[in-house]
Design an enzyme around this catalytic site. Structure first.
Site, PDB file in Angstrom:
ATOM      1  N   TYR B  49      -3.727   1.530   2.156  1.00 30.87           N
ATOM      2  CA  TYR B  49      -3.305   2.260   0.949  1.00 30.87           C
ATOM      3  C   TYR B  49      -3.384   1.328  -0.257  1.00 30.87           C
ATOM      4  O   TYR B  49      -3.123   0.123  -0.155  1.00 30.87           O
ATOM      5  CB  TYR B  49      -1.875   2.775   1.123  1.00 30.87           C
ATOM      6  CG  TYR B  49      -1.767   3.962   2.042  1.00 30.87           C
ATOM      7  CD1 TYR B  49      -1.717   3.788   3.427  1.00 30.87           C
ATOM      8  CD2 TYR B  49      -1.731   5.256   1.546  1.00 30.87           C
ATOM      9  CE1 TYR B  49      -1.622   4.889   4.280  1.00 30.87           C
ATOM     10  CE2 TYR B  49      -1.626   6.359   2.391  1.00 30.87           C
ATOM     11  CZ  TYR B  49      -1.572   6.171   3.753  1.00 30.87           C
ATOM     12  OH  TYR B  49      -1.479   7.253   4.597  1.00 30.87           O
ATOM     13  N   GLU B  50      -3.710   1.894  -1.420  1.00 28.96           N
ATOM     14  CA  GLU B  50      -3.904   1.069  -2.612  1.00 28.96           C
ATOM     15  C   GLU B  50      -2.617   0.382  -3.069  1.00 28.96           C
ATOM     16  O   GLU B  50      -2.663  -0.558  -3.854  1.00 28.96           O
ATOM     17  CB  GLU B  50      -4.504   1.896  -3.755  1.00 28.96           C
ATOM     18  CG  GLU B  50      -3.630   3.027  -4.237  1.00 28.96           C
ATOM     19  CD  GLU B  50      -4.396   4.002  -5.140  1.00 28.96           C
ATOM     20  OE1 GLU B  50      -5.630   4.021  -5.113  1.00 28.96           O
ATOM     21  OE2 GLU B  50      -3.732   4.754  -5.870  1.00 28.96           O
ATOM     22  N   SER B  51      -1.478   0.824  -2.544  1.00 35.18           N
ATOM     23  CA  SER B  51      -0.219   0.149  -2.850  1.00 35.18           C
ATOM     24  C   SER B  51      -0.116  -1.212  -2.175  1.00 35.18           C
ATOM     25  O   SER B  51       0.855  -1.936  -2.407  1.00 35.18           O
ATOM     26  CB  SER B  51       0.947   1.020  -2.413  1.00 35.18           C
ATOM     27  OG  SER B  51       0.819   1.373  -1.042  1.00 35.18           O
ATOM     28  N   GLY B  52      -1.097  -1.585  -1.355  1.00 33.14           N
ATOM     29  CA  GLY B  52      -1.102  -2.918  -0.750  1.00 33.14           C
ATOM     30  C   GLY B  52      -0.753  -2.917   0.727  1.00 33.14           C
ATOM     31  O   GLY B  52      -0.587  -3.984   1.321  1.00 33.14           O
TER      32      GLY B  52
END
Lengths: 266, 238, 266, 238
Positions: B49-52
């Site tokens: 996920y782009e949240s890391g």
């Protein structure tokens, strides 16, 4: 060294009309309480910077605090649109809103450049999209070794960065964990910084996946329990999903929104 | 078991994710499909996920791409700059799973604006991670409900790039558009109907497409969702 | 997904004559055992990459494995010089050693570019020094927004990166903590990677300041307890400082060194 | 208490570090002096090591700039790229504390090579962090024993830049060279003897300098190490 004050005092001292202000927190640890304090203090003409504007900027924009938005994704995550943001862009209500639009990768790298003391960052990005036609802070750059063309974006160095963290110690050292987004970069890139925290403790014991910002790179710390509500603070409270859903109705209507502003914030 | 068209779409999307591969998961329908894949045939699918969050293993659907359950269950949790720079950009992720507000026959996506950019009819959320997901993943799968409002002859804005010209990219771009009606795949660069879900007529797909939809002569039918797939999906959705 | 094999097998499979090989570990977690295995297997013509060559590269260079060194600081930390490195540069013994010399900031950024899939990195560095005159992988670059001149260095993408970590699980997920240097960047930049670990465990419980490399970005894991000796492995063993001091005498003399090589390594 | 010239040098160097400031600590003598400062008058001195340790608080001298005790006691532990990019490069660190193999009257440092680069007489360790420490810290202090082998009229190689031309740098560059004989400060860009340690003659300093050393008319004398300073230093050295 960071000084520890009230939120009201910190916002009064650090955030001025016309400033470029970044409130960061990627879904998690969004500094809502600080945003509401900016509204209460009636700041005007701000350039708001944030990867994911979210409800917090919908509220600031609807309250008329902003003249410009620098961003990469402006939605109500998991719910839908940001109606105050839309209304400002589509109908200049309550004031016109200039936008400077990037992708997430571009915004993240702009903060990285800012934190690194560099005037720009290089990435593989934007190629083939219509963004460079609309955004003049996206330019091509040539690799001096391979001749390949890549994309350059300029550093972000906000006047003030505002983030929320789980805790700080009495010296003003700040610790946050869970999803930490671009908060470190935003604070290091900014000229001044304010960190609201769930609690101030005697000792910051080490934690997995924690980011620690030493006191000497933070300007102010303010203790604001629940300061990220309705977003969440890992290990403190969960996201108030009903608030996000209810916002869709409140934000959709100008009068409804103004009633909310008077009753809840001011 | 009876099922909805959305459930068919999500199941069809989940099936394309191979076990042991890595998937960069966009917000919304793609996240549901990716989590369903992990709950069924692909337990070792790596969700990013782009949240890391790398290797997230949620046991319920995340409320957003930054839900705490993603952080708690991830193999590795990194900053947002790192997820884009070290993980997405070098092309090390197998599949990018994207949604779309609008798309065209080349798989170009618009999530930015309807109408003129400076004076928009509808201002959409914007790019987010999509341009670089579309550019850098080894391939891209788009999951979206099919309608004339979404499947357009011409986009007002290109937010992320389809099959037009991949010369600047390491990734192959969109290889599949999975909808509530069927599946489109690129034939000579143009997305063509190659598969229909059970009970859907070709005419429905043509009707729901704003361009002159080409139909493959070897049109396949999607096997309906199995009981196990539906059970897993409904359990996830809570 | 990483496969778990013996060190000998991993080196035989991953490291070939003429490869560009980076053994990283900044003072801490230096992969000595892997370096000695490369010597034992008689690799030749390697381009060795490492910020701080340290004893490990003194040994590889003295054993004749290297034709080129890409580095930024070649000393025996806290003790003095690397005599085998000196002998190779000053007297081409046992074979001539080409050098490509950078600063730490430059090397670190070259790995970052490599890990990021970019052909180059930008930094404020080298200005006014004599390094750009000797090293053609240092070039000026102009900011497309401010016109300012900065420095560009090309990405490092070694054929193989080798690091040592505290532990891995049975799937090959790797965890290291304490000073983690540029190891993540080296592994992500490299085409292939080998991680030697102190131990293979069932579960990697989270730890403060840990870097976790998921199995799917690692090629091989080999269990090699004490694999960083004489450097240290945080929470496992401390630096063998006597070894570092004794090396000064061994490395200073060609015959002494060759005796050491026969007796200790081969 | 009696003391050695090295102890005088280290004490003199420690004294210049103000409490509450931040110091980027190079290997060797600078590390001893910075740790002595923290153990005496500057308990809140922030020690930063290039290994990624920010706010290290060792209670003994580290064996290297990457000693485990630095990691264990640091306020924040970051990667090596991060320490250079986010912490050193933007000029947020007050003082850079460097050693030198050779230096000249402008405070340029050579730690690379003696003789010709391609065919060296002596190959030295090289640059390490020094070029960017010298460029980016708000100011630089050099700690080095004074001798004709070290204090040269002309360097074979400039590894890090002194007072020559600071127009390209945000930092002020070297402001002090602290030796076992005294202290040199730049006067019109040239390092000039401004202070002598107790018992040292001007002639000794001139003798130990490879250039025509200028001497300040207001030559000061360093106060000798106090008992407390010496006790702390010897305790650190173990």
């Amino acid at each position: 060294m960071a000084s520890i004050t009230s939120l009201a005092e910190a916002v009064a001292d650090l955030v001025h009309d016309g400033d470029q202000v970044a409130l960061e927190g990627f879904t998690h640890l969004i500094p809502f309480a600080a945003g509401h304090e900016i509204i209460r203090q009636g700041r005007k003409g701000l350039t708001l910077v944030r990867m994911t504007p979210d409800l917090i900027y919908d509220q600031l924009i609807g309250a008329g605090c902003a003249r410009k938005l620098i961003f990469s994704w402006g939605g109500n995550p998991g719910v839908g649109s940001l109606h105050r943001f839309r209304d400002a862009v589509q109908h200049s209500w309550p004031v016109p809103l200039e936008i400077e639009e990037h992708s997430h990768a571009g915004m993240a790298n702009r903060y990285v450049a800012g934190a690194s003391g560099l005037p720009f960052a290089v990435l593989r990005g934007y190629t083939g999209t219509d963004l460079p036609r609309q955004t003049d802070t996206i330019k091509p750059i040539t690799c001096p070794f391979t001749g390949e063309t890549l994309t350059a974006v300029p550093a972000l160095n906000p006047d003030v960065a505002i983030i929320h963290a789980q805790r700080a110690d009495r010296k003003g050292n700040v610790q946050l964990w869970g999803i930490t987004g671009v908060q470190k970069e935003a604070v290091l890139a900014a000229k001044r910084s304010l960190v609201t925290v769930e609690e101030i403790v005697d000792e910051l014991e080490p934690r997995p996946n924690a980011v620690t910002l030493p006191s000497w790179v933070v300007t102010r710390v303010a203790e604001v329990p629940q300061g990220a509500h309705p977003s969440y603070a890992h290990d403190y409270y969960v996201r108030d999903n009903e608030y996000y859903k209810a916002w869709d109705g409140i934000g959709r209507d100008r009068e409804e929104f103004q009633r909310w502003l008077e009753e809840v914030v001011r | 078991m009876t099922y909805t068209t959305d459930e068919m779409m999500t199941v069809a999307a989940a099936r394309v994710l191979k076990d042991g591969t890595s998937c960069f998961v966009g917000i919304g329908l793609p996240s549901t499909a990716a989590n369903l894949a992990r709950a069924t045939h692909a337990p070792d699918l790596v969700l990013i996920y782009e949240s890391g969050c790398i290797g997230a293993k949620p046991d319920r659907l995340p409320l957003s791409i930054g839900d705490g359950i993603l952080a708690e269950t991830a193999d590795s949790l990194v900053s947002v700059p790192e997820i884009f720079n070290y993980w997405l950009q070098p092309g090390r992720i197998d599949v990018g799973f994207l949604g779309a507000a609008q798309l065209d026959r080349y798989g170009n996506i618009n999530t930015t604006v309807i109408g003129d950019y400076a004076d928009p009819k509808v201002r959409l959320p914007g790019a987010g991670g999509a341009p670089e997901i579309a550019a850098s993943c080894k391939e891209v799968v788009i999951v979206v409900r099919q309608s004339r409002r979404t499947f357009l002859d011409k986009l007002d804005f290109i937010t992320s790039v389809g099959q037009d010209d991949r010369s600047a990219f390491s990734g192959a771009g969109p290889r599949m558009i999975i909808t509530d009606l069927g599946v489109l795949r690129p034939v000579d660069g143009e997305f063509t109907l190659t598969q229909l879900h059970p009970g859907v007529e070709v005419s429905q797909a043509i009707e729901a497409t704003g361009w002159d939809l080409k139909v493959s002569p070897d049109l396949a039918e999607t096997p309906p969702p199995t009981g196990a797939e539906l059970t897993a999906l409904r359990k996830l959705a809570g």
